[in-house]
Write a protein that holds these residues in place. Structure first.
Motif, PDB file in Angstrom:
ATOM      1  N   ARG A 166      29.603  62.010  38.364  1.00  0.00           N
ATOM      2  CA  ARG A 166      30.779  61.191  38.023  1.00  0.00           C
ATOM      3  C   ARG A 166      31.481  61.706  36.771  1.00  0.00           C
ATOM      4  NH1 ARG A 166      30.266  54.820  38.788  1.00  0.00           N
ATOM      5  NH2 ARG A 166      29.992  54.820  41.025  1.00  0.00           N
ATOM      6  N   LEU A 167      30.708  62.185  35.810  1.00  0.00           N
ATOM      7  CA  LEU A 167      31.284  62.609  34.530  1.00  0.00           C
ATOM      8  C   LEU A 167      31.928  63.993  34.596  1.00  0.00           C
ATOM      9  CD1 LEU A 167      28.553  61.377  32.031  1.00  0.00           C
ATOM     10  CD2 LEU A 167      30.870  60.468  32.304  1.00  0.00           C
ATOM     11  N   ARG A 168      31.404  64.874  35.428  1.00  0.00           N
ATOM     12  CA  ARG A 168      31.892  66.251  35.468  1.00  0.00           C
ATOM     13  C   ARG A 168      33.405  66.335  35.681  1.00  0.00           C
ATOM     14  NH1 ARG A 168      28.232  69.074  38.606  1.00  0.00           N
ATOM     15  NH2 ARG A 168      27.197  69.670  36.713  1.00  0.00           N
ATOM     16  N   PRO A 169      33.993  65.687  36.705  1.00  0.00           N
ATOM     17  CA  PRO A 169      35.445  65.822  36.892  1.00  0.00           C
ATOM     18  C   PRO A 169      36.245  65.239  35.713  1.00  0.00           C
ATOM     19  CG  PRO A 169      34.454  64.553  38.707  1.00  0.00           C
ATOM     20  CD  PRO A 169      33.366  64.915  37.768  1.00  0.00           C
ATOM     21  N   VAL A 170      35.736  64.155  35.130  1.00  0.00           N
ATOM     22  CA  VAL A 170      36.429  63.540  33.993  1.00  0.00           C
ATOM     23  C   VAL A 170      36.417  64.501  32.801  1.00  0.00           C
ATOM     24  CG1 VAL A 170      36.395  61.601  32.382  1.00  0.00           C
ATOM     25  CG2 VAL A 170      35.837  61.225  34.782  1.00  0.00           C
ATOM     26  N   MET A 171      35.267  65.131  32.558  1.00  0.00           N
ATOM     27  CA  MET A 171      35.150  66.067  31.440  1.00  0.00           C
ATOM     28  C   MET A 171      35.996  67.310  31.674  1.00  0.00           C
ATOM     29  SD  MET A 171      31.091  65.623  30.636  1.00  0.00           S
ATOM     30  CE  MET A 171      31.038  66.881  29.390  1.00  0.00           C
TER      31      MET A 171
END
Length: 180
Positions: A166-171
Protein backbone atom coordinates in the motif's frame (compact mmCIF):
# COMPACT_ATOMS: atom_id res chain seq x y z
CA UNK A 1 77.25 -11.50 -11.94
CA UNK A 2 73.82 -12.02 -13.34
CA UNK A 3 70.63 -10.93 -11.66
CA UNK A 4 67.72 -13.25 -11.36
CA UNK A 5 64.28 -11.83 -11.71
CA UNK A 6 61.79 -13.52 -9.50
CA UNK A 7 58.61 -14.07 -11.42
CA UNK A 8 55.57 -14.63 -9.26
CA UNK A 9 52.81 -16.47 -10.98
CA UNK A 10 49.24 -15.50 -10.29
CA UNK A 11 45.94 -17.25 -10.60
CA UNK A 12 44.36 -17.08 -14.03
CA UNK A 13 41.15 -15.10 -14.43
CA UNK A 14 39.06 -18.15 -15.29
CA UNK A 15 39.99 -19.98 -12.08
CA UNK A 16 39.44 -16.81 -10.06
CA UNK A 17 35.98 -16.45 -11.64
CA UNK A 18 35.30 -20.12 -10.82
CA UNK A 19 36.26 -19.49 -7.18
CA UNK A 20 33.83 -16.61 -7.05
CA UNK A 21 31.08 -18.65 -8.71
CA UNK A 22 31.55 -21.78 -6.60
CA UNK A 23 32.28 -20.21 -3.20
CA UNK A 24 31.28 -16.54 -3.40
CA UNK A 25 27.77 -16.71 -1.94
CA UNK A 26 28.73 -18.92 1.00
CA UNK A 27 31.87 -16.90 1.72
CA UNK A 28 29.96 -13.60 1.69
CA UNK A 29 27.28 -15.09 3.93
CA UNK A 30 29.94 -16.16 6.44
CA UNK A 31 31.63 -12.76 6.25
CA UNK A 32 28.33 -10.98 6.86
CA UNK A 33 27.97 -13.03 10.06
CA UNK A 34 31.56 -12.34 11.10
CA UNK A 35 31.16 -8.59 10.53
CA UNK A 36 27.72 -8.55 12.17
CA UNK A 37 25.99 -7.43 9.01
CA UNK A 38 28.49 -4.74 7.95
CA UNK A 39 28.33 -5.29 4.21
CA UNK A 40 31.15 -2.85 3.43
CA UNK A 41 33.58 -4.60 5.77
CA UNK A 42 32.46 -8.02 4.53
CA UNK A 43 33.08 -6.98 0.91
CA UNK A 44 36.51 -5.57 1.80
CA UNK A 45 37.49 -8.86 3.44
CA UNK A 46 36.05 -10.82 0.51
CA UNK A 47 38.09 -8.81 -2.00
CA UNK A 48 41.24 -9.18 0.06
CA UNK A 49 40.62 -12.94 0.27
CA UNK A 50 40.30 -13.19 -3.50
CA UNK A 51 43.43 -11.08 -3.88
CA UNK A 52 45.33 -13.59 -1.73
CA UNK A 53 43.88 -16.42 -3.82
CA UNK A 54 45.07 -14.65 -6.96
CA UNK A 55 48.56 -14.34 -5.44
CA UNK A 56 48.70 -18.03 -4.41
CA UNK A 57 47.78 -20.12 -7.46
CA UNK A 58 49.56 -23.21 -6.12
CA UNK A 59 46.79 -23.63 -3.54
CA UNK A 60 44.29 -24.30 -6.31
CA UNK A 61 46.21 -27.01 -8.16
CA UNK A 62 43.40 -29.49 -7.40
CA UNK A 63 40.77 -27.07 -8.75
CA UNK A 64 38.58 -24.35 -7.30
CA UNK A 65 36.01 -26.82 -5.93
CA UNK A 66 38.46 -28.00 -3.22
CA UNK A 67 39.50 -24.47 -2.20
CA UNK A 68 36.75 -23.75 0.34
CA UNK A 69 38.72 -24.58 3.53
CA UNK A 70 41.63 -22.42 2.39
CA UNK A 71 39.36 -19.52 1.39
CA UNK A 72 37.40 -19.57 4.65
CA UNK A 73 40.57 -19.80 6.75
CA UNK A 74 42.17 -16.88 4.93
CA UNK A 75 38.97 -14.82 5.14
CA UNK A 76 38.68 -15.52 8.88
CA UNK A 77 42.29 -14.47 9.47
CA UNK A 78 41.79 -11.27 7.47
CA UNK A 79 38.64 -10.52 9.48
CA UNK A 80 40.59 -11.00 12.71
CA UNK A 81 43.32 -8.67 11.43
CA UNK A 82 40.72 -6.06 10.50
CA UNK A 83 39.14 -6.36 13.94
CA UNK A 84 42.51 -5.95 15.66
CA UNK A 85 43.36 -2.91 13.54
CA UNK A 86 40.05 -1.26 14.41
CA UNK A 87 40.47 -2.04 18.10
CA UNK A 88 44.02 -0.64 18.12
CA UNK A 89 42.97 2.76 16.76
CA UNK A 90 42.72 5.52 19.29
CA UNK A 91 39.17 6.78 19.41
CA UNK A 92 38.32 10.29 20.47
CA UNK A 93 35.81 10.31 23.28
CA UNK A 94 34.17 13.55 24.28
CA UNK A 95 30.76 14.92 25.22
CA UNK A 96 31.42 18.35 23.77
CA UNK A 97 31.05 19.21 20.12
CA UNK A 98 34.40 20.51 18.93
CA UNK A 99 34.54 24.16 17.98
CA UNK A 100 36.27 23.23 14.73
CA UNK A 101 33.47 20.77 13.94
CA UNK A 102 30.11 22.47 14.00
CA UNK A 103 27.01 20.36 14.47
CA UNK A 104 25.58 19.97 10.94
CA UNK A 105 22.44 18.18 12.09
CA UNK A 106 19.42 20.28 11.32
CA UNK A 107 16.50 19.32 13.60
CA UNK A 108 14.10 21.00 11.17
CA UNK A 109 14.86 18.31 8.56
CA UNK A 110 14.19 15.60 11.14
CA UNK A 111 10.85 17.19 12.07
CA UNK A 112 9.83 17.37 8.40
CA UNK A 113 10.85 13.75 7.81
CA UNK A 114 8.90 12.62 10.88
CA UNK A 115 5.84 14.55 9.69
CA UNK A 116 6.10 12.95 6.24
CA UNK A 117 6.41 9.48 7.76
CA UNK A 118 3.39 10.08 10.00
CA UNK A 119 1.37 11.26 7.01
CA UNK A 120 2.32 8.12 5.07
CA UNK A 121 1.52 5.82 7.97
CA UNK A 122 -1.88 7.45 8.39
CA UNK A 123 -2.80 6.02 4.96
CA UNK A 124 -2.67 2.40 6.14
CA UNK A 125 -4.84 0.56 8.69
CA UNK A 126 -3.75 0.66 12.34
CA UNK A 127 -2.93 -3.09 12.49
CA UNK A 128 -0.53 -2.70 9.55
CA UNK A 129 0.85 0.59 10.87
CA UNK A 130 1.91 -0.90 14.19
CA UNK A 131 3.79 -3.70 12.38
CA UNK A 132 5.58 -1.21 10.11
CA UNK A 133 6.51 0.98 13.09
CA UNK A 134 7.94 -1.94 15.08
CA UNK A 135 9.82 -3.55 12.18
CA UNK A 136 11.08 -0.57 10.21
CA UNK A 137 11.19 2.36 12.61
CA UNK A 138 12.10 0.61 15.84
CA UNK A 139 14.23 -2.07 14.16
CA UNK A 140 12.62 -5.05 15.85
CA UNK A 141 12.82 -8.52 14.32
CA UNK A 142 9.76 -10.34 12.99
CA UNK A 143 9.74 -12.61 16.05
CA UNK A 144 10.08 -9.69 18.47
CA UNK A 145 7.25 -7.84 16.74
CA UNK A 146 5.00 -10.90 16.80
CA UNK A 147 5.63 -11.39 20.53
CA UNK A 148 5.16 -7.70 21.32
CA UNK A 149 1.88 -7.46 19.39
CA UNK A 150 0.66 -10.88 20.53
CA UNK A 151 0.05 -12.19 17.03
CA UNK A 152 1.51 -15.14 15.07
CA UNK A 153 4.72 -14.62 13.08
CA UNK A 154 2.87 -15.24 9.81
CA UNK A 155 0.42 -12.46 10.66
CA UNK A 156 3.29 -10.02 11.16
CA UNK A 157 4.78 -11.04 7.80
CA UNK A 158 1.43 -10.69 6.07
CA UNK A 159 0.62 -7.30 7.62
CA UNK A 160 4.06 -6.01 6.71
CA UNK A 161 3.72 -7.26 3.14
CA UNK A 162 0.32 -5.64 2.65
CA UNK A 163 1.44 -2.39 4.30
CA UNK A 164 4.48 -2.12 2.04
CA UNK A 165 2.33 -2.87 -1.01
CA UNK A 166 0.00 0.00 0.00
CA UNK A 167 2.81 2.42 0.85
CA UNK A 168 5.03 1.80 -2.19
CA UNK A 169 2.87 3.66 -4.78
CA UNK A 170 2.28 6.55 -2.36
CA UNK A 171 6.02 6.87 -1.68
CA UNK A 172 6.89 6.63 -5.37
CA UNK A 173 4.36 9.36 -6.20
CA UNK A 174 5.78 11.51 -3.40
CA UNK A 175 9.33 10.97 -4.67
CA UNK A 176 8.30 11.96 -8.20
CA UNK A 177 6.59 15.10 -6.89
CA UNK A 178 9.69 16.21 -4.96
CA UNK A 179 11.99 15.42 -7.88
CA UNK A 180 10.21 17.92 -10.10
Amino acid sequence: MGTTDTVHSTLDEETLADLHRVHGVQLMRALMRITRGDRGRAEDIYQETLMRAWQNPEVFAEGPEKARPWLFTVARRIAIDHHRMRAARVQEVTDAVGEDRPDHRDPFDEVLAARDIMALLAKIPAHQREVVVELHLRGRSLAETAELLGVPLGTVKSRNHHAIRRLRPVMEASARATAV
